[in-house]
Design a protein around this motif. Structure first.
Motif, mmCIF file in Angstrom:
data_model
loop_
_atom_site.group_PDB
_atom_site.id
_atom_site.type_symbol
_atom_site.label_atom_id
_atom_site.label_comp_id
_atom_site.label_asym_id
_atom_site.label_seq_id
_atom_site.Cartn_x
_atom_site.Cartn_y
_atom_site.Cartn_z
ATOM 1 N N PRO A 1 37.947 29.814 35.961
ATOM 2 C CA PRO A 1 38.575 31.142 35.955
ATOM 3 C C PRO A 1 37.665 32.221 35.361
ATOM 4 O O PRO A 1 37.738 33.382 35.751
ATOM 5 C CB PRO A 1 39.821 30.965 35.093
ATOM 6 C CG PRO A 1 39.998 29.504 34.886
ATOM 7 C CD PRO A 1 38.737 28.833 35.239
ATOM 8 N N GLY A 2 36.804 31.868 34.432
ATOM 9 C CA GLY A 2 35.917 32.868 33.839
ATOM 10 C C GLY A 2 34.945 33.452 34.847
ATOM 11 O O GLY A 2 34.627 34.645 34.813
ATOM 12 N N ARG A 3 34.491 32.624 35.771
ATOM 13 C CA ARG A 3 33.554 33.118 36.788
ATOM 14 C C ARG A 3 34.255 34.002 37.804
ATOM 15 O O ARG A 3 33.679 34.955 38.314
ATOM 16 C CB ARG A 3 32.870 31.952 37.480
ATOM 17 C CG ARG A 3 31.916 31.246 36.546
ATOM 18 C CD ARG A 3 31.041 30.292 37.274
ATOM 19 N NE ARG A 3 30.221 29.567 36.321
ATOM 20 C CZ ARG A 3 29.184 28.858 36.653
ATOM 21 N NH1 ARG A 3 28.845 28.756 37.917
ATOM 22 N NH2 ARG A 3 28.485 28.234 35.737
ATOM 23 N N ILE A 4 35.489 33.677 38.124
ATOM 24 C CA ILE A 4 36.247 34.523 39.050
ATOM 25 C C ILE A 4 36.458 35.897 38.427
ATOM 26 O O ILE A 4 36.297 36.926 39.097
ATOM 27 C CB ILE A 4 37.595 33.858 39.411
ATOM 28 C CG1 ILE A 4 37.336 32.596 40.238
ATOM 29 C CG2 ILE A 4 38.481 34.830 40.180
ATOM 30 C CD1 ILE A 4 38.569 31.807 40.560
ATOM 31 N N LEU A 5 36.770 35.938 37.137
ATOM 32 C CA LEU A 5 36.954 37.212 36.444
ATOM 33 C C LEU A 5 35.656 38.013 36.440
ATOM 34 O O LEU A 5 35.668 39.227 36.664
ATOM 35 C CB LEU A 5 37.443 36.962 35.012
ATOM 36 C CG LEU A 5 37.685 38.200 34.160
ATOM 37 C CD1 LEU A 5 38.806 39.037 34.765
ATOM 38 C CD2 LEU A 5 38.006 37.809 32.736
ATOM 39 N N LEU A 6 34.532 37.339 36.217
ATOM 40 C CA LEU A 6 33.238 38.020 36.232
ATOM 41 C C LEU A 6 32.955 38.609 37.601
ATOM 42 O O LEU A 6 32.493 39.754 37.718
ATOM 43 C CB LEU A 6 32.129 37.048 35.836
ATOM 44 C CG LEU A 6 30.713 37.601 35.862
ATOM 45 C CD1 LEU A 6 30.534 38.639 34.768
ATOM 46 C CD2 LEU A 6 29.701 36.499 35.736
ATOM 47 N N LEU A 7 33.226 37.850 38.656
ATOM 48 C CA LEU A 7 32.997 38.356 40.005
ATOM 49 C C LEU A 7 33.912 39.531 40.337
ATOM 50 O O LEU A 7 33.527 40.439 41.076
ATOM 51 C CB LEU A 7 33.185 37.232 41.027
ATOM 52 C CG LEU A 7 32.102 36.149 41.023
ATOM 53 C CD1 LEU A 7 32.481 35.029 41.983
ATOM 54 C CD2 LEU A 7 30.756 36.729 41.385
ATOM 55 N N LEU A 8 35.117 39.530 39.798
ATOM 56 C CA LEU A 8 36.030 40.640 40.052
ATOM 57 C C LEU A 8 35.647 41.894 39.266
ATOM 58 O O LEU A 8 35.879 43.011 39.727
ATOM 59 C CB LEU A 8 37.468 40.235 39.712
ATOM 60 C CG LEU A 8 38.098 39.200 40.640
ATOM 61 C CD1 LEU A 8 39.478 38.804 40.129
ATOM 62 C CD2 LEU A 8 38.185 39.732 42.059
ATOM 63 N N LEU A 9 35.043 41.713 38.080
ATOM 64 C CA LEU A 9 34.667 42.865 37.267
ATOM 65 C C LEU A 9 33.282 43.416 37.593
ATOM 66 O O LEU A 9 32.926 44.507 37.158
ATOM 67 C CB LEU A 9 34.735 42.502 35.782
ATOM 68 C CG LEU A 9 36.138 42.249 35.234
ATOM 69 C CD1 LEU A 9 36.054 41.837 33.784
ATOM 70 C CD2 LEU A 9 37.010 43.481 35.398
ATOM 71 N N LEU A 10 32.489 42.697 38.364
ATOM 72 C CA LEU A 10 31.143 43.150 38.699
ATOM 73 C C LEU A 10 31.131 44.478 39.468
ATOM 74 O O LEU A 10 30.363 45.380 39.118
ATOM 75 C CB LEU A 10 30.419 42.055 39.486
ATOM 76 C CG LEU A 10 28.935 42.236 39.687
ATOM 77 C CD1 LEU A 10 28.218 42.309 38.335
ATOM 78 C CD2 LEU A 10 28.368 41.117 40.523
ATOM 79 N N PRO A 11 31.966 44.674 40.483
ATOM 80 C CA PRO A 11 31.972 45.982 41.155
ATOM 81 C C PRO A 11 32.408 47.125 40.234
ATOM 82 O O PRO A 11 31.916 48.249 40.346
ATOM 83 C CB PRO A 11 32.962 45.807 42.306
ATOM 84 C CG PRO A 11 33.079 44.353 42.509
ATOM 85 C CD PRO A 11 32.812 43.723 41.195
#
Length: 79
Positions: A4-14
């Protein structure tokens, strides 16, 4: 499954990318043509050096067989 931490990172990158102001790089002018040509030439030379070293280290070496030092009576070429 992706953590889940990586999904959050990918969502916050933009979002983080949108916060950056364009042109915020100070002192990042264009490269001059001689400097760019020198960098390309140095890269080509270093690439050739690396390829040469890898080729020299990876080539098979000819090892003499163990029987090359022995001399036989009925073998005229070995005496």
């Amino acid at each position: 499954m992706v953590p889940p931490g990586r999904i959050l990172l990918l969502l916050l990158l933009p979002v983080a990318t949108a916060q950056m102001t364009p042109g915020s790089c100070s002192g990042c002018g264009p490269l001059s043509l001689p400097l760019l040509a020198g960098l390309v030439a140095a890269d080509a030379v270093m690439s050739l050096v690396i390829v040469g070293v890898v080729f020299m280290c990876a080539r098979p070496r000819r090892r003499p067989t163990q029987e090359d030092g022995k001399v036989y009576i009925n073998m005229p070429g070995r005496g």
